[in-house]
Design a protein around this motif. Structure first.
Motif, PDB file in Angstrom:
ATOM      1  N   UNK A 187       0.840  -1.189   0.000  1.00 59.08           N
ATOM      2  CA  UNK A 187       0.000   0.000   0.000  1.00 59.08           C
ATOM      3  C   UNK A 187       0.878   1.243   0.000  1.00 59.08           C
ATOM      4  N   UNK A 188       0.494   2.220  -0.834  1.00 54.61           N
ATOM      5  CA  UNK A 188       1.165   3.518  -0.819  1.00 54.61           C
ATOM      6  C   UNK A 188       0.183   4.560  -1.343  1.00 54.61           C
ATOM      7  N   UNK A 189      -0.279   5.477  -0.500  1.00 48.00           N
ATOM      8  CA  UNK A 189      -1.286   6.440  -0.939  1.00 48.00           C
ATOM      9  C   UNK A 189      -0.669   7.619  -1.688  1.00 48.00           C
ATOM     10  N   UNK A 190      -1.449   8.180  -2.590  1.00 49.19           N
ATOM     11  CA  UNK A 190      -1.095   9.462  -3.185  1.00 49.19           C
ATOM     12  C   UNK A 190      -1.672  10.558  -2.292  1.00 49.19           C
ATOM     13  N   UNK A 191      -0.851  11.570  -1.958  1.00 46.22           N
ATOM     14  CA  UNK A 191      -1.270  12.604  -1.011  1.00 46.22           C
ATOM     15  C   UNK A 191      -1.363  13.938  -1.728  1.00 46.22           C
ATOM     16  N   UNK A 192      -2.528  14.612  -1.620  1.00 48.72           N
ATOM     17  CA  UNK A 192      -2.723  15.924  -2.215  1.00 48.72           C
ATOM     18  C   UNK A 192      -3.300  16.884  -1.186  1.00 48.72           C
TER      19      UNK A 192
END
Length: 561
Positions: free
Chosen positions: A172-177
């Motif tokens: 798992x690796x989220x994209x952060x905005x």
């Protein structure tokens, strides 16, 4: 605190301290291709890519930084004739630490998705446009359901301390905005994921987190995170099925930690101890770099004390050539990076207290034990004066007996660390006559006798400074020259020469013997140095280095009968 990256655990060498060794190879980009009709950039890499994304205006750009990554091509440019993305530039943005930067020049505002998956021994990452920034993200009530079942599941969300932990059934690796900067809102996206966790997560509240809502749509799972403060930075640390979103306080003038001192101590001939002192705690990350060998300490929320230089050129360290300090936030001169240039491959360990960050560095190749006549070398250390005999007294009332004892105690520790047997003629503040001092060495057939004293001049001679070394017998001349040379070189002290004189302890001892006058208490400047424990350790180390050099060249040394 940053969780250290690029670490491989090794057996502990020092109790109570985390241990790590030189890292495995960094993430390397194998190939890059761009599908113009589909507007999809495909990156093949040796490890999973962990991008940091920035959306810039005037002109419109998207910047992706890939930390801990190397790009063998160094630079590549991909022109694009299609609408949307005009140009893509990829380069090795920096090498210390290694970071690859991708810049997309845009014709109009847009955002991108970044999705990675394992492919054999490599990872395939797809980077493609998903929507205009002007189009709002769907909320929970209007979101379209995921059209097809996904095997990638977000299983759990929980707080560990102040940090948000995400658990999945796969990597798992989220994209952060940043979703709304004024409201401190962030969007964490997991593309092609499904979850049974939807709506407001009432268990995710803390002094830093105001709320967390989970939203599903046909692209995946999105986490709307609202924070209570505007001075926080989200730093993901993802490993296999877990991802920790660390909430770190950004540096500002109110919470900056100031470095006050940098202490370097050679514990033995293989181990260097570094202590970075500060007025308050700070976050940090330690990682090694190769070609050339370096150890990097990145700190967060830190600043140098004005007018105080902590950089070092270490001519006599076994492991460190020099230390450079640079702010990673150059505009604010904050978040200080320490780069340690090393002589070679090392094992390193670290620990943080309320007052300092301590790093222990040990060379991989341990030198052979120093023996004389097939046994441990044996040195008698004599701290001058003691008890009712204070010796010389300085301008600030410093007593010779106190400084001599402190230096010899450090010296004993250094010699024992090098497996040289060391015995003190006195180990506390007590008066010992001259003959018993000599007897300690003669009756036990010591290899060397080293006496430590401090000098003084009559009133009106406060300008006199420096180090003098005394010997009596011919067999002691080489020892006197060697130890004196190391003291002058390593301490940068004024050289007042090696002198021959008939002193009791150097005349009556049967083995090579010296008496060291390590400085003048009658000089206010030198007295201030001599009462400083850091300088006392440096004096002891210089004496130790001279003894070690002398013994290593005289392994068949025989005491005079």
């Amino acid at each position: 605190m940053f969780k250290p990256l690029l670490m491989v655990v090794l057996f502990p060498l020092f109790w109570g301290i985390s241990t790590s060794v030189m890292a495995e190879p960094l993430n390397a980009i194998r190939s890059i291709r761009f599908d113009v009709p589909a507007q999809v950039l495909t990156v093949i890499s040796s490890s999973q890519i962990s991008p940091q994304i920035q959306y810039l205006k005037n002109p419109q750009k998207i910047v992706l930084d890939l930390p801990d990554t190397v790009f063998p091509s160094v630079h590549q440019e991909i022109p694009n004739s299609a609408t949307g993305i005009e140009n893509i530039r990829i380069s090795q943005f920096q090498s210390d630490p290694p970071t690859v930067r991708m810049v997309m020049d845009l014709q109009y505002p847009m955002e991108i998705s970044v999705r990675s998956r394992k492919q054999g021994n490599n990872y395939e990452t797809l980077i493609k446009p998903i929507r205009s920034q002007a189009t709002p993200i769907q909320n929970e009530d209007s979101a379209d359901p995921i059209q097809k079942s996904s095997n990638q599941q977000l299983l759990d969300l929980r707080l560990v301390g102040q940090n948000l932990v995400m658990e999945a059934n796969t990597a798992i690796y989220p994209e952060i905005r940043v979703l709304n900067k004024s409201k401190h809102e962030y969007l964490l996206s997991l593309y092609d994921f499904n979850t049974n966790l939807t709506g407001m997560q009432e268990n995710i509240r803390s002094p830093l987190i105001d709320s967390l809502r989970v939203v599903k749509d046909n692209k995946g799972v999105h986490l709307r995170l609202r924070l209570k403060r505007d001075d926080l930075e989200l730093v993901p640390f993802c490993e296999e099925k877990f991802c920790t979103i660390q909430l770190l306080v950004k540096a500002n003038s109110q919470n900056l930690a100031r470095f006050t001192d940098l202490e370097i101590d050679e514990l033995d001939r293989q181990t260097t101890r570094l202590r970075l002192h500060s007025d308050k705690g700070f976050d940090y990350q330690i990682y090694p770099l190769e070609n050339p060998q370096r150890l990097v300490i990145d700190t967060l929320g830190t600043k140098l004390t004005p007018g105080k230089s902590l950089e070092r050129v270490l001519s006599n360290s076994q492991n460190i050539k020099n230390i450079r300090l640079t702010p990673t936030q150059s505009g604010q001169q904050t978040d200080i990076r320490l780069t340690l240039d090393l002589h070679g491959t090392v094992i390193y360990q670290f620990n943080q207290t309320d007052d300092y960050l301590e790093v222990l560095i040990q060379g991989r190749q341990r030198k052979p034990l120093l023996n004389v006549q097939n046994r441990r070398a044996f040195v008698v250390i004599d701290a001058g004066h003691g008890g009712n005999d204070p010796g010389a007294i300085g301008v600030a009332k410093t007593q010779e007996k106190q400084v001599a004892l402190a230096v010899t105690q450090f010296l004993q520790q250094y010699l024992e660390n090098d497996n040289i047997q060391a015995v003190m003629t006195r180990s506390e503040d007590m008066e010992v006559l001259l003959q018993p001092r000599v007897d300690v060495a003669n009756l036990r057939n010591a290899d060397l006798f080293v006496s430590v004293h401090l000098n003084s001049m009559p009133p009106g001679n406060t300008h006199v400074r420096g180090i003098e070394t005394y010997y009596t017998t011919p067999q002691s001349k080489a020892l006197a020259d060697t130890v004196h040379r190391y003291m002058i070189k390593e301490l940068g002290a004024q050289d007042r020469r090696v002198r021959k004189r008939g002193l009791f302890v150097t005349r009556k001892t049967k083995m090579p013997s010296v008496l060291l006058e390590i400085g003048f208490l009658s000089s206010p400047e030198e007295e201030a140095l001599l009462v400083n424990p850091n300088y006392q350790r440096r004096v002891a180390k210089a004496i130790r280095d001279g003894i070690y050099d002398y013994l290593s060249k005289n392994k068949q040394l025989k005491p005079e009968i």
